[in-house]
Scaffold this motif. Structure first.
Motif, short mmCIF file in Angstrom:
data_model
loop_
_atom_site.label_atom_id
_atom_site.label_comp_id
_atom_site.label_asym_id
_atom_site.label_seq_id
_atom_site.Cartn_x
_atom_site.Cartn_y
_atom_site.Cartn_z
N ASP A 192 43.21 46.67 30.62
CA ASP A 192 44.35 45.88 31.05
C ASP A 192 44.88 46.45 32.36
OD1 ASP A 192 46.37 44.02 31.09
OD2 ASP A 192 47.28 44.61 29.19
N GLY A 193 45.62 45.64 33.11
CA GLY A 193 46.24 46.11 34.35
C GLY A 193 45.23 46.30 35.48
N CYS A 194 45.77 46.58 36.67
CA CYS A 194 44.90 46.75 37.84
C CYS A 194 45.58 47.63 38.87
CB CYS A 194 44.58 45.38 38.45
SG CYS A 194 43.33 45.44 39.76
N ASP A 195 44.81 48.54 39.45
CA ASP A 195 45.32 49.42 40.52
C ASP A 195 44.94 48.92 41.90
OD1 ASP A 195 46.41 51.06 38.59
OD2 ASP A 195 44.76 52.49 38.60
N TYR A 196 44.20 47.79 41.97
CA TYR A 196 43.84 47.23 43.27
C TYR A 196 45.06 46.52 43.87
CZ TYR A 196 38.85 48.08 42.43
OH TYR A 196 37.63 48.65 42.22
N LYS A 197 45.06 46.37 45.17
CA LYS A 197 46.20 45.80 45.87
C LYS A 197 45.77 44.59 46.71
CE LYS A 197 48.77 49.18 44.32
NZ LYS A 197 49.67 48.93 43.17
N CYS A 198 45.01 43.69 46.12
CA CYS A 198 44.60 42.49 46.86
C CYS A 198 45.84 41.73 47.32
CB CYS A 198 43.72 41.60 45.98
SG CYS A 198 42.22 42.43 45.40
N THR A 199 45.83 41.26 48.55
CA THR A 199 47.07 40.76 49.16
C THR A 199 47.54 39.44 48.57
OG1 THR A 199 45.72 39.75 50.92
CG2 THR A 199 46.67 41.93 51.35
N TYR A 200 46.67 38.71 47.86
CA TYR A 200 47.04 37.41 47.30
C TYR A 200 47.45 37.46 45.84
CZ TYR A 200 42.26 38.05 45.72
OH TYR A 200 41.12 38.58 45.17
N CYS A 201 47.34 38.62 45.21
CA CYS A 201 47.33 38.69 43.74
C CYS A 201 48.63 39.26 43.17
CB CYS A 201 46.14 39.52 43.28
SG CYS A 201 45.93 39.52 41.48
N THR A 202 49.13 38.62 42.10
CA THR A 202 50.34 39.08 41.41
C THR A 202 50.03 39.84 40.13
OG1 THR A 202 50.50 37.00 40.20
CG2 THR A 202 51.72 37.16 42.28
N ILE A 203 48.75 39.93 39.76
CA ILE A 203 48.42 40.51 38.45
C ILE A 203 48.91 41.95 38.28
CG2 ILE A 203 46.53 41.10 36.88
CD1 ILE A 203 47.19 38.10 37.09
#
Length: 444
Positions: free
Chosen positions: A152-163
């Protein structure tokens, strides 16, 4: 007189949401509730929301109205990603009585003492920084395949994503608990498990509440392959930079991991990939596809792609189109970019007009249809094992081969959740494959 209440569930979004809805639904069984279909009158309606696109936001209001039509006095609860990101906005929607955030949703039965309708929905939502513990989930009873949550969760910082804002930091289930859940699913007669999470290739991080990796995704794959009685395991969406050759090579020789990969690309332009803050360039994506095909020529490869990202000129879109057209892939999931609050991309210049996004999306969906048909045509004449689904769709039952070719045949309840060897014969007008049974033992 039956004193039990009725509860119904509706899930928007991804396989991960489906796995969590199923687990949350099972918690109601011990609270004097019977589960009914969402189209039926119920005392409580639970809507698991999604925030990936603007469309999912809009659909929420439609689903609330659907519940109100079935029972105007029903208690309506919103959970999921949109509930975490915009709790007050959801609470203000007519008919919504309770909004639960990322951690509170797993304690939903603690909030059922008072089911009277509210003028304004109550909100119970933690700061996303507090969503740092793991809750395991798997779906059961909804489909012939089970979605097993491993991360679960994410440490990535994609500029379009709110996850990351909706689900918090990357964290994983323990390897032992994943295996226990897989055994439970298998013992219930489910033949296929789909591994799911926000960023499953990051599996192992946060397994025991710390940031380091206790296990890797490859070690998870190896361990699951040994679960007794598990016929099929399907890897859902996995980032190209986290899909290692060792995993591809293992799947190629596995008896139960199937030759099907869904690998997000998002853009075929390195310029846009940098703006999106993706962690790879398109050359790495080509390497992954070529390695899969070198080991499994008939593997199915699905691709996520976003059109209309800020700065996507006609030339950059055509670069993506031509890149995908030349790539040996099987189908596309196409998303029109939509601005999400509190993301970097929402503040970017050079926005693409919505009508242009729509046009580009249509072009890529056309390409997807062409790719899928070409992939299906290559499979004609082959003998495949099909797992049949459990739904009667306009007089037909559908099933899937290991490499995700979708087949159809006239409805027969004896086929539900069974596997059969078939010979793939022809593609029909719906773009699905008709077949002949190799064995005639089935009662048709």
């Amino acid at each position: 007189m039956n004193g039990r209440k009725k509860v119904a569930f509706y899930t928007l979004g991804c396989k991960l949401n489906f796995s969590e809805t199923s687990t949350i639904a099972r918690s109601f069984e011990h609270e004097e509730f019977d589960r009914v279909d969402f189209s039926q009158p119920a005392d409580v309606y639970v809507i698991n929301t999604c925030s990936v696109t603007e469309n999912a936001d809009k659909r929420f209001k439609t689903i609330v109205k659907q519940a109100q039509k079935s029972n105007s006095e029903a208690f309506i609860i919103a959970i999921g990603c949109y509930a975490q990101l915009q709790p007050n906005a959801l609470a203000a929607i007519d008919g919504v009585d309770l909004v639960l955030g990322a951690t509170e949703k797993f304690k939903i039965t603690d909030y059922l003492n008072d089911l009277t309708k509210k003028q304004l929905g109550a909100v119970h939502s933690c700061a996303i920084e507090d969503a740092d513990f793991y809750v395991g989930s798997y779906s059961f009873g909804d489909r012939t395949r089970a979605f097993l949550k491993v991360q679960d969760g994410c440490d990535y910082k994609c500029t379009y994503c709110t996850i990351p804002l909706a689900r918090g930091i990357s964290r994983s289930d323990t390897l032992q608990n994943v295996l226990n859940n897989a055994r439970e699913i298998t013992q219930k007669g489910i033949k296929e498990i789909v591994l799911t999470g926000v960023n499953i290739g990051d599996y192992g991080k946060g397994e025991f509440g710390n940031k380091k990796h206790e296990h890797t995704f490859f070690e998870l794959v190896q361990a699951l392959s040994k679960v007794e009685g598990l016929e099929r395991v399907r890897i859902s969406s996995i980032e190209p930079n986290l899909l290692k050759n060792e995993t591809i090579d293992f799947v190629a020789q596995s008896d139960n991991f199937v030759p099907h990969f869904h690998i997000p690309l998002q853009s075929g332009s390195n310029q846009l990939l940098k703006l999106m803050r993706r962690r790879y360039m398109k050359e790495l994506y080509v390497d992954r596809v070529e390695h899969i095909k070198s080991k499994m020529p008939n593997a199915c490869i699905g691709v996520d792609v976003i059109v209309g990202f800020p700065g996507e000129t006609d030339d950059l879109f055509l670069e993506t189109y031509e890149f995908l057209n030349a790539l040996d892939i099987s189908y596309l999931h196409v998303f029109s970019y939509s601005e999400r609050p509190n993301t970097v991309a929402a503040q970017m210049d050079h926005k693409v007009p919505k009508e242009v996004r729509t046009k580009r999306s249509k072009m890529l969906r056309g390409l997807s249809s062409k790719k899928r048909r070409a992939f299906y045509e290559l499979q004609l004449g082959s003998v495949q094992t099909v797992l049949f689904e459990g739904e009667n769709k306009e007089g037909y039952i559908h099933g899937f081969t290991p490499n995700y070719v979708k087949v159809k045949t006239p409805w027969n309840p004896n086929l539900v959740n069974t596997t059969h060897e078939v010979s793939l014969k022809q593609i029909d007008e719906d773009g699905l494959v008709r077949f002949e049974f190799i064995s005639k033992e089935i009662t048709l």
